[in-house]
Design an enzyme around this catalytic site. Structure first.
Site, PDB file in Angstrom:
ATOM      1  N   GLU A  83       0.828  -1.210   0.000  1.00  0.00           N
ATOM      2  CA  GLU A  83       0.000   0.000   0.000  1.00  0.00           C
ATOM      3  C   GLU A  83       0.862   1.260   0.000  1.00  0.00           C
ATOM      4  OE1 GLU A  83      -3.034  -0.154  -0.598  1.00  0.00           O
ATOM      5  OE2 GLU A  83      -3.563  -2.212  -0.075  1.00  0.00           O
ATOM      6  N   ARG A  93     -17.955  -1.324   5.281  1.00  0.00           N
ATOM      7  CA  ARG A  93     -18.991  -2.033   4.514  1.00  0.00           C
ATOM      8  C   ARG A  93     -19.624  -3.117   5.383  1.00  0.00           C
ATOM      9  NH1 ARG A  93     -18.214  -6.591   1.889  1.00  0.00           N
ATOM     10  NH2 ARG A  93     -15.981  -6.429   2.265  1.00  0.00           N
ATOM     11  N   CYS A 146      -7.971  -2.116   8.095  1.00  0.00           N
ATOM     12  CA  CYS A 146      -6.569  -2.095   7.647  1.00  0.00           C
ATOM     13  C   CYS A 146      -6.087  -0.670   7.384  1.00  0.00           C
ATOM     14  CB  CYS A 146      -6.395  -2.947   6.389  1.00  0.00           C
ATOM     15  SG  CYS A 146      -6.490  -4.713   6.742  1.00  0.00           S
ATOM     16  N   HIS A 170      -1.336  -5.651   1.855  1.00  0.00           N
ATOM     17  CA  HIS A 170      -2.520  -6.505   1.780  1.00  0.00           C
ATOM     18  C   HIS A 170      -2.136  -7.804   1.084  1.00  0.00           C
ATOM     19  CE1 HIS A 170      -5.799  -3.415   2.662  1.00  0.00           C
ATOM     20  NE2 HIS A 170      -6.153  -4.492   3.331  1.00  0.00           N
TER      21      HIS A 170
HETATM   22  N1  PCA Z   1      -8.262  -7.023   6.372  1.00  0.00           N
HETATM   23  C1  PCA Z   1      -9.246  -5.983   6.619  1.00  0.00           C
HETATM   24  C2  PCA Z   1      -9.179  -5.718   8.105  1.00  0.00           C
HETATM   25  C3  PCA Z   1      -8.451  -6.888   8.689  1.00  0.00           C
HETATM   26  C4  PCA Z   1      -7.839  -7.556   7.534  1.00  0.00           C
HETATM   27  O1  PCA Z   1      -7.051  -8.506   7.593  1.00  0.00           O
HETATM   28  C5  PCA Z   1      -9.076  -4.748   5.728  1.00  0.00           C
HETATM   29  O2  PCA Z   1      -8.591  -4.893   4.605  1.00  0.00           O
HETATM   30  O3  PCA Z   1      -9.424  -3.653   6.138  1.00  0.00           O
END
Ligand code: PCA
Length: 218
Positions: A83, A93, A146, A170
């Site tokens: 990111e 959501r 996240c 991610h």
């Molecule tokens: N993914 C979520 C929150 C926790 C996770 O592992 C997100 O992308 O916000």
């Protein structure tokens, strides 16, 4: 006590949204204790607004790591996603694991609209591709927990003026999560562990290079 080793704090999340596991924590758990001479500190973070930030910022205050890398699951994405940015918005959501579902809220009032992550996002993505694992730079971490966590971490570091570099990755579903589901991307856990190690090594090398040429923090 004198600090002997450099430290990287790596975090992963608890399962959420009906999943039984969260590959982000599976990856973190499997990392070695030492990477390129950096001590790897691991933290499992609840998928909850508020609590996630307070837990990780407390760990940062205590450990004073040199690098913070938070990981989270982005089910449906096909690549490891480094990111680039965190934005000052909670817009959920679905409810988090404590039942909270903030809509169109600021994360922090006295804070900028966004922070850039301070890890070398392109070098990290490239390092993972060099291991033959699909990887990309992503320009949105979403508006759920996240993004919330990495925004909170970057805001804390900025406010405290810590010389810490921080970022977020991610990760796709791990293959066991998509058994019986059509057309949903996944990677294997060993591939994601290797990729994450490569990304961490890229982050460490970058920090060492920057420090070697004059100790600039940003
Ligand atoms: N993914 C979520 C929150 C926790 C996770 O592992 C997100 O992308 O916000």
């Amino acid at each position: 006590m004198q600090k002997v080793l450099n430290t990287i704090l790596v975090t992963g999340f608890t399962p959420f949204g009906g999943e039984k596991i969260n590959p982000s924590w599976q990856i973190v758990k499997a990392l070695p204790e030492l990477i390129k001479g950096y001590r790897v500190e691991k933290l499992r973070v609840p998928t909850e607004f508020g609590k996630s930030i307070s837990l990780v910022t407390k760990a940062i205050d205590k450990l004073k790591p040199d690098i913070v890398l938070c990981l989270g699951q982005a089910g449906g994405r096909a690549q490891m996603s480094v990111e680039r940015v965190a934005i000052n918005v909670n817009d959920a959501r679905i409810a988090d694991n404590a039942g909270a579902q903030p809509i169109d809220e600021a994360i922090a009032d006295d804070a900028p609209a966004a922070y850039f992550c301070t890890l070398p996002v392109k070098a990290m993505a490239q390092a993972m591709m060099d291991q033959h694992i699909p990887a990309e730079v992503s320009n949105t971490a979403g508006t759920f927990v996240c993004n919330h966590l990495i925004f909170g971490v970057l805001h804390h570091i900025a406010t405290k003026r810590y010389p810490i570099r921080a970022g977020f990755m991610h990760v796709p579903f791990v293959d066991s999560q998509v058994v019986g589901r059509d057309d949903v991307a996944s990677l294997t856990l060993p591939a994601m562990i290797e990729a994450t190690k490569a990304a961490i090594i890229a982050a460490i090398s970058y920090r060492e290079d920057i420090n070697a040429i004059g100790g600039a923090h940003h």
